[in-house]
Write a protein that holds these residues in place. Structure first.
Motif, PDB file in Angstrom:
ATOM      1  N   SER A  78     -12.118   6.340  11.085  1.00 48.63           N
ATOM      2  CA  SER A  78     -12.129   6.996   9.773  1.00 48.63           C
ATOM      3  C   SER A  78     -10.829   7.724   9.475  1.00 48.63           C
ATOM      4  O   SER A  78     -10.664   8.296   8.403  1.00 48.63           O
ATOM      5  N   ASP A 105      -9.816   0.615  -3.442  1.00 52.36           N
ATOM      6  CA  ASP A 105     -10.209   1.890  -2.857  1.00 52.36           C
ATOM      7  C   ASP A 105     -10.418   1.665  -1.359  1.00 52.36           C
ATOM      8  O   ASP A 105     -11.261   0.852  -0.970  1.00 52.36           O
ATOM      9  N   PRO A 106      -9.673   2.368  -0.480  1.00 53.01           N
ATOM     10  CA  PRO A 106      -9.819   2.149   0.963  1.00 53.01           C
ATOM     11  C   PRO A 106     -11.213   2.471   1.491  1.00 53.01           C
ATOM     12  O   PRO A 106     -11.584   2.024   2.574  1.00 53.01           O
ATOM     13  N   ARG A 107     -11.986   3.225   0.713  1.00 52.31           N
ATOM     14  CA  ARG A 107     -13.364   3.500   1.129  1.00 52.31           C
ATOM     15  C   ARG A 107     -14.246   2.267   0.943  1.00 52.31           C
ATOM     16  O   ARG A 107     -15.337   2.189   1.518  1.00 52.31           O
ATOM     17  N   ALA A 138      -3.683  -0.207   3.354  1.00 53.39           N
ATOM     18  CA  ALA A 138      -2.679   0.833   3.539  1.00 53.39           C
ATOM     19  C   ALA A 138      -1.756   0.919   2.329  1.00 53.39           C
ATOM     20  O   ALA A 138      -0.578   1.238   2.444  1.00 53.39           O
ATOM     21  N   GLY A 166      -8.867   0.900   8.063  1.00 56.05           N
ATOM     22  CA  GLY A 166     -10.190   0.727   8.653  1.00 56.05           C
ATOM     23  C   GLY A 166     -10.167  -0.045   9.954  1.00 56.05           C
ATOM     24  O   GLY A 166     -11.150  -0.698  10.313  1.00 56.05           O
ATOM     25  N   SER A 177      -2.710   6.780   6.004  1.00 56.45           N
ATOM     26  CA  SER A 177      -2.656   5.763   4.958  1.00 56.45           C
ATOM     27  C   SER A 177      -1.449   4.841   5.089  1.00 56.45           C
ATOM     28  O   SER A 177      -1.279   3.924   4.287  1.00 56.45           O
ATOM     29  N   GLY A 235     -10.619  -1.790   3.284  1.00 60.76           N
ATOM     30  CA  GLY A 235      -9.564  -1.187   4.075  1.00 60.76           C
ATOM     31  C   GLY A 235      -8.191  -1.672   3.658  1.00 60.76           C
ATOM     32  O   GLY A 235      -7.967  -2.877   3.536  1.00 60.76           O
ATOM     33  N   ASN A 239      -7.826   6.139   9.588  1.00 59.60           N
ATOM     34  CA  ASN A 239      -6.814   5.209   9.079  1.00 59.60           C
ATOM     35  C   ASN A 239      -7.414   4.404   7.936  1.00 59.60           C
ATOM     36  O   ASN A 239      -8.502   3.862   8.056  1.00 59.60           O
ATOM     37  N   THR A 240      -6.694   4.345   6.822  1.00 57.21           N
ATOM     38  CA  THR A 240      -7.255   3.737   5.618  1.00 57.21           C
ATOM     39  C   THR A 240      -7.368   2.219   5.712  1.00 57.21           C
ATOM     40  O   THR A 240      -8.084   1.616   4.902  1.00 57.21           O
ATOM     41  N   PRO A 264      -1.703   7.680  -1.748  1.00 57.70           N
ATOM     42  CA  PRO A 264      -2.545   8.187  -0.660  1.00 57.70           C
ATOM     43  C   PRO A 264      -1.735   8.914   0.400  1.00 57.70           C
ATOM     44  O   PRO A 264      -0.511   8.781   0.463  1.00 57.70           O
TER      45      PRO A 264
END
Length: 337
Positions: free
Chosen positions: A11, A228-230, A235, A16, A54, A233, A13-14, A116
């Motif tokens: 969690s 959205d990285p959420r 960078a 994933g 990110s 995944g 690193n964006t 980010p």
């Protein structure tokens, strides 16, 4: 301050990527760093500094100690007749800082909205977007020496900024921890509307070119193009825009009349890496669990379960294909631990 063992970095690193830190701790004060330096058992280990994660490609296991920079907040230090001076702590979320300055009526960072990561990474990477680079607003950078814990202040000139580069990524890498950054932001702000679709977005929204409206336009554009990285995944922009001599750009333009490029310093041009990757056939294409995003070819995405090896395999193939077709080298932006 507590040093923990075998901590998941999934969690942190964006992109994933599945990753684990052998040892992990958060830094809230310079005294925390001094305690680590005085601990001989920890001092002999390799250290890695973690901001917002990110701009990182993490291995499955990070040996040694991961230090998460956790100081937050920003404050207006004062002003003179031309500028505002604002200090931000390194662990502050970058976009929170940008929106905070705008809410105070302090402008100059609006084009850098929604990038980010944390504020501490901004001078290291010399972050930039939509025709603006952070180097033009940084007054000084306050660092801690990772060997001694001593404080050192770097002037803008001493930071030796370059395109997506700085002293802190070169000679200073592994030696200095950025602790806070002081920005000098102009009272007579110059709007930058010439890059990307900012003007079109302002017109679409029926907004004037005020700084807060520009920020809204930039946020809308980024959200429409970047995942959205959420959810997926990534960078952010995975490759730097290559800078080439005017002669190289002109030769490419003869063969590719829709080439996207922008003037950059004397007799040089910045080429849009996303355009090069798209024309090389990689937009929306996958290689294993990773691929180049379908809405923006510059963004490498993790569709699930990817490793660092998967990421670099794709990055190398994209780089090779762009070089083969256009004769231009593109370079990854993220840091490889």
């Amino acid at each position: 301050m507590q040093v923990e063992s075998n901590i998941s970095l999934n969690s942190y690193n964006t992109l994933g990527l599945r990753s684990e830190a052998e040892l992990f701790t958060e830094l809230h004060s310079p005294e925390d760093l001094q305690k680590l330096i005085n601990d001989t058992s920890i001092r002999k280990l390799p250290w890695n500094i973690l901001g917002g994660g990110s701009n990182l490609v993490l291995p499955s296991l990070v040996r040694g100690l991961v230090l998460k920079v956790a100081n937050t907040g920003h404050e207006v230090l004062g002003d003179d007749k031309d500028y505002w001076f604002v200090k931000v702590q390194a662990g502050e979320v970058w976009n929170d800082f940008v929106q905070g300055t705008l809410q105070k009526g302090i402008y100059g960072l609006e084009n850098l909205s929604l990038i980010p990561g944390t504020a501490g990474a901004s001078p290291i990477q010399n972050i930039g977007a939509y025709g603006v680079e952070v180097k033009d607003s940084i007054f000084e950078v306050h660092c801690l020496d990772l060997k001694t814990g001593e404080e050192k202040v770097f002037s803008n000139k001493e930071c030796r900024f370059a395109y997506r580069d700085s002293f802190f990524k070169q000679e200073g890498a592994g030696r200095y921890l950025v602790w806070d950054v002081t920005f000098r932001l102009p009272k007579n702000n110059v709007m930058h509307l010439e890059y990307g679709d900012i003007r079109k977005e302002l017109e679409r929204l029926g907004l004037s070119n005020e700084p807060r409206h520009i920020a809204n336009a930039v946020i809308n554009i980024r959200q429409s193009k970047l995942p959205d990285p959420r959810v997926i995944g990534n960078a952010g922009s995975f490759f730097k825009n290559p800078i080439v001599p005017k002669s190289t750009r002109d030769a490419l333009l003869e063969r590719h009349t829709d080439l996207v490029s922008f003037p950059y310093q004397t007799e040089h041009f910045k080429l849009a890496a996303g355009w090069l990757i798209d024309r090389a056939g990689w937009k929306g294409k996958m290689l294993g669990p990773v691929g180049m995003y379908e809405k923006q070819a510059l963004v490498l995405v993790n569709h699930g379960g990817a490793s660092a090896d998967d990421v670099w395999k794709l990055a190398n193939q994209v780089t090779t294909d762009v070089k083969s077709i256009f004769g231009v080298e593109i370079e990854p932006e993220p840091i490889r631990w």
